[in-house]
Design an enzyme around this catalytic site. Structure first.
Site, mmCIF file in Angstrom:
data_model
loop_
_atom_site.group_PDB
_atom_site.id
_atom_site.type_symbol
_atom_site.label_atom_id
_atom_site.label_comp_id
_atom_site.label_asym_id
_atom_site.label_seq_id
_atom_site.Cartn_x
_atom_site.Cartn_y
_atom_site.Cartn_z
ATOM 1 N N LYS A 127 23.827 -12.202 20.935
ATOM 2 C CA LYS A 127 24.065 -10.849 20.404
ATOM 3 C C LYS A 127 24.086 -9.880 21.585
ATOM 4 C CE LYS A 127 22.192 -7.131 19.351
ATOM 5 N NZ LYS A 127 22.924 -5.893 19.681
ATOM 6 N N GLY B 216 15.673 -5.572 27.633
ATOM 7 C CA GLY B 216 15.857 -4.257 27.005
ATOM 8 C C GLY B 216 14.587 -3.442 27.138
ATOM 9 N N SER B 217 14.361 -2.576 26.163
ATOM 10 C CA SER B 217 13.232 -1.645 26.296
ATOM 11 C C SER B 217 11.906 -2.324 25.941
ATOM 12 C CB SER B 217 13.445 -0.445 25.379
ATOM 13 O OG SER B 217 13.229 -0.839 24.039
ATOM 14 N N VAL C 19 11.164 -2.328 22.074
ATOM 15 C CA VAL C 19 11.852 -3.395 21.320
ATOM 16 C C VAL C 19 11.247 -4.759 21.685
ATOM 17 C CG1 VAL C 19 14.061 -4.532 20.886
ATOM 18 C CG2 VAL C 19 13.972 -2.046 21.082
ATOM 19 N N GLY C 20 10.904 -4.926 22.958
ATOM 20 C CA GLY C 20 10.294 -6.197 23.392
ATOM 21 C C GLY C 20 9.009 -6.495 22.641
ATOM 22 N N GLU D 252 12.356 -9.301 29.386
ATOM 23 C CA GLU D 252 12.527 -8.513 30.614
ATOM 24 C C GLU D 252 12.665 -7.074 30.179
ATOM 25 O OE1 GLU D 252 12.254 -9.430 33.563
ATOM 26 O OE2 GLU D 252 12.360 -11.600 33.350
ATOM 27 N N CYS E 64 17.088 -1.491 35.073
ATOM 28 C CA CYS E 64 15.634 -1.627 34.974
ATOM 29 C C CYS E 64 15.030 -1.703 36.367
ATOM 30 C CB CYS E 64 15.196 -2.774 34.084
ATOM 31 S SG CYS E 64 16.227 -4.180 34.109
ATOM 32 N N GLU F 78 9.633 5.440 32.124
ATOM 33 C CA GLU F 78 10.998 5.051 32.492
ATOM 34 C C GLU F 78 11.987 6.076 31.932
ATOM 35 O OE1 GLU F 78 12.752 1.396 30.761
ATOM 36 O OE2 GLU F 78 13.398 0.976 32.805
#
Ligand code: UN1
Length: 493
Positions: free
Chosen positions: A174, A227-228, A231-232, A249, A283, A384
């Site tokens: 995805k 991703g963020s 969400v992780g 990551e 990142c 971030e």
């Protein structure tokens, strides 16, 4: 307008619902790249079923043969490099030299994975009993769910998909809904290179509809996500219900230390590239500069001068240094941090607003921005931002620099510019980050080295390098007793 589709079980198909979403150029929002299926759980279910079935055969293909297919993938990517880079610039905005580099990272990853097909080393270990043989071998895990961001639309998917395939897993992919066209090209290349039906599937759509359906699916065995951090954490929670292996990551708040003994013009090139390359949307971006007080005035005047000369524009133009933010929401979020910085008392010395002017009126451009007088406790020093904003903090010593550098929940990349070997090695030892560069910027990871971070940047896994093949395979321990009698470990020896 081009209509794109999902690729499931070797066939291009629409979302079952028939719904679509548009993908637009962030440098010119009038330009629609194409429409893509707005998929949902039912589409994910089909893709997982196909991947599950294909796994039974793919796991038995010898790893060197799987590697040969990935070698073809690298060759085809090489032949299509320019076309992919241009599509990538159109759909996510970074300049052409960078999108070419992004594709090259994919090519490097393909050749590295291809060569690993003839290694995938296990261990042979002496047994404690006579006439007995011990070994540990690597076996595939099953169906891998791969969920990727838009800032490296080719490199990051390849870091995950190629090692997953090489190890004998099948994939449900995805991609970010901001970069579905580049992702589609990757799948086309996999097919052309000889990846069998059902082994690699792509399902387009949003994170909460498609991404989460993959994460929670009981037949998906392993998840790799970039991703963020928010969400992780959610992925980690959802995946824990089926005890999946998960590699995350996530965010970064990377800093470059510049010591008073550094080569200042080298450090200047480094921080400009680290902070404003990819419009700061990496990142690994340099979002803090920790500058020694003795070099401060000289370095700051060079930095502000060079920053103001950076040319914003469409990444396809050779005159452009910095492209747009990915979309309106991102530009708003960057600007809200600039407002926070001003309220916190930091001093704006460059940029600070959306950019307008010739060729910029229909894109999500934001001026390269620098804050000075930043203190380590300010939000702009800790959170971030994911945009072209650099916070500068004055330091008195290496010890202070390292301590400020470590003062964040993240730990991805880091950098120190110094000519003093003792400073360099102390920094290597004391910086808490997955990656440390000496006399190089915080960006520039190579495909064959481990990539990832400590603390809340991830959950301890590394992509890239030899380490990613560990992540995408299981150890199987094998004992072969050729003594012809019952031998009891711990008892008969
Ligand atoms: C990322 O920042 O999201 O080292 C990935 C680099 C690139 C990969 C970055 N090779 O900056």
């Amino acid at each position: 307008m081009k209509k794109y589709q999902n690729f499931i079980n070797g066939k291009w198909v629409d979302a079952k619902s028939g719904q679509v979403f548009e993908n637009r150029n962030p440098a010119n929002w009038d330009e629609v790249i194409g429409t893509f299926p707005k998929s949902a759980k039912e589409d994910v279910n089909e893709a997982v079923k196909a991947a599950r079935t294909a796994f039974d055969k793919w796991r038995l293909v010898p790893a060197p043969k799987r590697g040969d297919i990935l070698k073809n993938v690298g060759d085809i990517m090489g032949a299509r490099k320019e076309e992919i880079a241009r599509t990538m610039t159109r759909e996510m905005g970074k300049v052409l030299v960078e999108t070419r580099g992004d594709v090259q990272e994919g090519i490097d990853t393909a050749y590295y994975a291809a060569s690993e097909g003839r290694r995938l080393f296990g261990h042979t270990v002496p047994s404690e009993l006579p006439n007995k043989f011990n070994m540990a071998i690597r076996v595939p895990i099953g169906v891998a769910g791969v969920v990727t961001p838009w800032n490296f639309p080719m490199a990051i998917p390849t870091w995950k998909i190629f090692p997953a395939l090489l190890c004998g897993n099948t994939v449900v992919f995805k991609p970010a809904s901001d970069t579905p066209a580049t992702a589609t090209m990757l799948v086309e290349i996999l097919m052309e290179a000889g990846v069998p039906e059902g082994v690699a599937n792509i399902v387009h759509g949003g994170g909460s509809d498609v991404g989460m359906a993959i994460v929670e699916h009981p037949d998906v065995d392993v998840i790799s996500f970039t991703g963020s951090t928010n969400v992780g954490i959610k992925i980690s929670e959802v995946a824990s219900k089926t005890l999946k292996r998960v590699s995350l990551e996530l965010g970064g708040k990377n800093a470059q230390i510049v010591m008073d003994d550094a080569d200042l013009s080298l450090a200047l090139d480094g921080v400009l590239w680290g902070a404003f390359g990819t419009t700061g949307q990496r990142c690994t971006a340099t979002s803090r500069l920790l500058l020694h007080e003795k070099a401060y005035d000289k370095f700051m005047s060079m930095l502000v001068d060079r920053t103001k000369k950076l040319r914003l524009g469409d990444g396809l133009l050779a005159t452009t240094d910095v492209g747009p933010c990915i979309h309106e929401g991102q530009r708003k979020s960057v600007h809200s941090y600039v407002e926070i910085g001003q309220k916190e008392g930091a001093k704006l010395v460059a940029g600070g607003g959306a950019a307008s002017g010739n060729g910029l009126s229909k894109g999500w451009f934001y001026q390269p921005t620098i804050f000075t007088d930043v203190t380590p406790e300010m939000r702009i020093a800790k959170e971030e931002i994911f945009g072209p904003v650099l916070s500068v903090i004055k330091i008195k010593s290496l010890e202070e620099g390292v301590s400020v550098l470590n003062n964040t929940i993240y730990g991805l990349s880091s950098s120190i510019y110094t000519k003093d070997i003792n400073n360099a090695f102390r920094a290597i030892r004391d910086i808490k980050a997955g990656i440390t560069y000496v006399n190089g910027p915080t960006i520039g990871a190579e495909a064959h080295m481990p990539f990832g971070g400590v603390k809340q940047t991830g959950n301890g896994h590394r992509e890239g390098g030899w380490t990613v093949f560990e992540f995408f395979s299981e150890w199987k321990t094998v004992y072969v007793d050729y003594s012809g009698k019952l031998q009891r470990a711990q008892i008969d020896n």
